[in-house]
Design a protein around this motif. Structure first.
Motif, mmCIF file in Angstrom:
data_model
loop_
_atom_site.group_PDB
_atom_site.id
_atom_site.type_symbol
_atom_site.label_atom_id
_atom_site.label_comp_id
_atom_site.label_asym_id
_atom_site.label_seq_id
_atom_site.Cartn_x
_atom_site.Cartn_y
_atom_site.Cartn_z
ATOM 1 N N GLU A 11 0.888 -1.232 0.085
ATOM 2 C CA GLU A 11 0.095 0.006 0.091
ATOM 3 C C GLU A 11 0.860 1.252 0.116
ATOM 4 O OE1 GLU A 11 -2.700 -0.498 3.137
ATOM 5 O OE2 GLU A 11 -3.458 -2.202 2.569
ATOM 6 N N ARG A 12 0.395 2.288 -0.657
ATOM 7 C CA ARG A 12 1.163 3.316 -0.846
ATOM 8 C C ARG A 12 0.503 4.801 -0.660
ATOM 9 N NH1 ARG A 12 4.844 2.806 -6.125
ATOM 10 N NH2 ARG A 12 6.168 0.975 -5.602
ATOM 11 N N PRO A 13 0.834 5.549 0.224
ATOM 12 C CA PRO A 13 -0.011 6.752 0.426
ATOM 13 C C PRO A 13 0.181 7.700 -0.867
ATOM 14 C CG PRO A 13 2.454 6.857 1.330
ATOM 15 C CD PRO A 13 2.116 5.542 0.899
ATOM 16 N N ARG A 14 -1.041 8.074 -1.292
ATOM 17 C CA ARG A 14 -0.955 8.993 -2.780
ATOM 18 C C ARG A 14 -1.307 10.352 -2.182
ATOM 19 N NH1 ARG A 14 1.837 6.280 -5.826
ATOM 20 N NH2 ARG A 14 1.089 4.607 -6.181
ATOM 21 N N ARG A 15 -2.300 10.844 -1.704
ATOM 22 C CA ARG A 15 -2.895 12.186 -1.219
ATOM 23 C C ARG A 15 -2.689 12.365 0.201
ATOM 24 N NH1 ARG A 15 -6.648 11.698 -5.723
ATOM 25 N NH2 ARG A 15 -8.238 10.657 -4.318
ATOM 26 N N PHE A 16 -2.328 13.336 0.781
ATOM 27 C CA PHE A 16 -2.297 13.558 2.333
ATOM 28 C C PHE A 16 -2.752 15.135 2.389
ATOM 29 C CE2 PHE A 16 -0.497 15.156 6.357
ATOM 30 C CZ PHE A 16 -0.919 14.271 7.176
ATOM 31 N N ALA A 17 -3.747 15.200 3.320
ATOM 32 C CA ALA A 17 -4.245 16.703 3.608
ATOM 33 C C ALA A 17 -4.270 16.992 5.110
ATOM 34 C CB ALA A 17 -5.526 17.225 2.887
ATOM 35 N N ALA A 18 -3.504 17.857 5.628
ATOM 36 C CA ALA A 18 -3.956 17.955 7.043
ATOM 37 C C ALA A 18 -4.653 19.281 7.234
ATOM 38 C CB ALA A 18 -2.479 18.105 7.646
ATOM 39 N N ASP A 19 -5.312 19.382 8.320
ATOM 40 C CA ASP A 19 -6.163 20.747 8.590
ATOM 41 C C ASP A 19 -5.593 21.136 9.834
ATOM 42 O OD1 ASP A 19 -7.579 22.923 9.076
ATOM 43 O OD2 ASP A 19 -9.248 21.556 9.268
ATOM 44 N N MET A 20 -4.609 21.978 10.137
ATOM 45 C CA MET A 20 -4.165 22.674 11.261
ATOM 46 C C MET A 20 -4.596 23.974 11.627
ATOM 47 S SD MET A 20 -1.980 20.265 11.586
ATOM 48 C CE MET A 20 -0.691 20.889 12.772
ATOM 49 N N SER A 21 -5.767 24.353 11.238
ATOM 50 C CA SER A 21 -6.423 25.472 11.569
ATOM 51 C C SER A 21 -6.777 25.509 12.987
ATOM 52 C CB SER A 21 -7.689 25.803 10.874
ATOM 53 O OG SER A 21 -8.623 24.834 10.986
ATOM 54 N N ALA A 23 -4.982 23.738 15.579
ATOM 55 C CA ALA A 23 -3.946 23.214 16.377
ATOM 56 C C ALA A 23 -3.812 24.045 17.462
ATOM 57 C CB ALA A 23 -2.624 23.293 15.528
ATOM 58 N N PHE A 24 -3.907 25.196 17.590
ATOM 59 C CA PHE A 24 -3.816 26.219 18.770
ATOM 60 C C PHE A 24 -4.830 25.662 19.990
ATOM 61 C CE2 PHE A 24 -6.918 28.338 16.441
ATOM 62 C CZ PHE A 24 -8.052 28.611 17.276
ATOM 63 N N LEU A 25 -5.938 25.020 19.628
ATOM 64 C CA LEU A 25 -6.802 24.448 20.536
ATOM 65 C C LEU A 25 -6.606 22.865 20.970
ATOM 66 C CD1 LEU A 25 -10.256 25.506 18.933
ATOM 67 C CD2 LEU A 25 -9.139 26.641 20.971
ATOM 68 N N GLY A 26 -5.246 22.541 20.193
ATOM 69 C CA GLY A 26 -5.067 20.967 20.487
ATOM 70 C C GLY A 26 -5.718 20.149 19.806
ATOM 71 N N TYR A 27 -6.347 20.688 18.365
ATOM 72 C CA TYR A 27 -7.061 19.689 17.556
ATOM 73 C C TYR A 27 -6.489 19.834 16.173
ATOM 74 C CZ TYR A 27 -10.733 18.011 14.545
ATOM 75 O OH TYR A 27 -11.413 17.058 13.814
ATOM 76 N N ALA A 28 -6.239 18.752 15.628
ATOM 77 C CA ALA A 28 -5.706 18.717 14.138
ATOM 78 C C ALA A 28 -6.224 17.350 13.716
ATOM 79 C CB ALA A 28 -4.175 18.662 13.972
ATOM 80 N N SER A 29 -6.787 17.560 12.322
ATOM 81 C CA SER A 29 -6.962 16.639 11.576
ATOM 82 C C SER A 29 -6.343 16.374 10.391
ATOM 83 C CB SER A 29 -8.516 16.755 11.155
ATOM 84 O OG SER A 29 -8.718 17.935 10.188
ATOM 85 N N ALA A 30 -6.570 14.898 9.685
ATOM 86 C CA ALA A 30 -5.669 14.815 8.388
ATOM 87 C C ALA A 30 -6.426 13.972 7.630
ATOM 88 C CB ALA A 30 -4.456 14.153 8.894
ATOM 89 N N GLN A 31 -6.438 13.813 6.469
ATOM 90 C CA GLN A 31 -6.988 12.733 5.385
ATOM 91 C C GLN A 31 -5.876 12.358 4.644
ATOM 92 O OE1 GLN A 31 -10.373 14.443 3.327
ATOM 93 N NE2 GLN A 31 -11.071 12.564 2.813
ATOM 94 N N ALA A 32 -5.996 11.091 4.440
ATOM 95 C CA ALA A 32 -5.056 10.370 3.479
ATOM 96 C C ALA A 32 -5.603 9.387 2.559
ATOM 97 C CB ALA A 32 -3.942 9.617 4.267
ATOM 98 N N THR A 33 -5.218 9.001 1.444
ATOM 99 C CA THR A 33 -5.707 8.444 0.386
ATOM 100 C C THR A 33 -4.449 7.096 0.236
ATOM 101 O OG1 THR A 33 -7.084 9.948 -0.539
ATOM 102 C CG2 THR A 33 -6.502 7.794 -1.750
#
Length: 189
Positions: A11-21, A23-33
């Motif tokens: 399996e190979r990662p193709r797309r990766f997108a992180a939402d760090m908006s 992060a100052f609240l201690g929350y970050a999300s990411a989506q990968a394909t």
């Protein structure tokens, strides 16, 4: 699929997108394909078969002898092997001491190296679609030592079935060996 499966060699990662908006609240999300190399699901545990050499000093001749008799300094040792499930991508590891080690699965492929492995040295041949490497135990590539008659790594999958595996090469002490390992494959929808 779980995150642990995402790290498998097929399996190979193709797309990766992180939402760090936030992060100052201690929350970050990411989506990968992740894109698979094939349509199979592979077991998390490996099947391992250890195949040994015959010592050159003890030979491999068993009495009574029949004519014609021929001798050689190379070993020629065969083993039975069964693969279940779908086609698998093996990892072949040659362990020293040995000279010009090879492994053949009759009817499928033969792979060999033109080199000498000392005591404690090994070469791992990973045929997986995302890997396809020939690495010495210290991490150095020895792809240049593949024998001319060897199968291409991309052609070394093993379909389900019974096979005869033949170990070739020389091991003066008889302590060298070959490990053939694979993870059982099951087809997915």
């Amino acid at each position: 699929r779980s995150c642990a499966r995402a790290s498998t060699p097929l399996e190979r990662p193709r797309r990766f997108a992180a939402d760090m908006s936030k992060a100052f609240l201690g929350y970050a999300s990411a989506q990968a394909t992740f894109e698979t190399g094939d349509s199979a699901f592979y077991s998390s545990t490996s099947q391992v078969v250890r195949l040994g050499y015959v010592s050159v000093t003890t030979g491999g001749i068993v009495a009574p002898l029949m004519a014609p008799i021929a001798t050689t300094t190379n070993t020629d040792r065969s083993y039975a092997l069964t693969v279940t499930g779908g086609p698998v991508w093996p990892v072949v590891t040659f362990y020293g001491p040995c000279v010009n080690p090879s492994l053949e699965l009759f009817g499928l492929w033969k792979f060999g190296l033109t080199m000498t492995l000392g005591v404690g040295e090994s070469v791992a041949v990973d045929t997986g679609p995302a890997e396809r490497t020939v690495l010495r135990s210290d991490g150095a590539s020895v792809a240049g030592k593949i024998s001319r008659r060897s199968a291409r790594l991309a052609k070394m999958s093993i379909p389900a079935g019974r096979y005869e595996a033949n170990v070739g090469g020389s091991s003066a002490s008889g302590n060298g060996y070959v490990e053939l390992s694979w993870r059982q494959a099951n087809e997915t929808l």
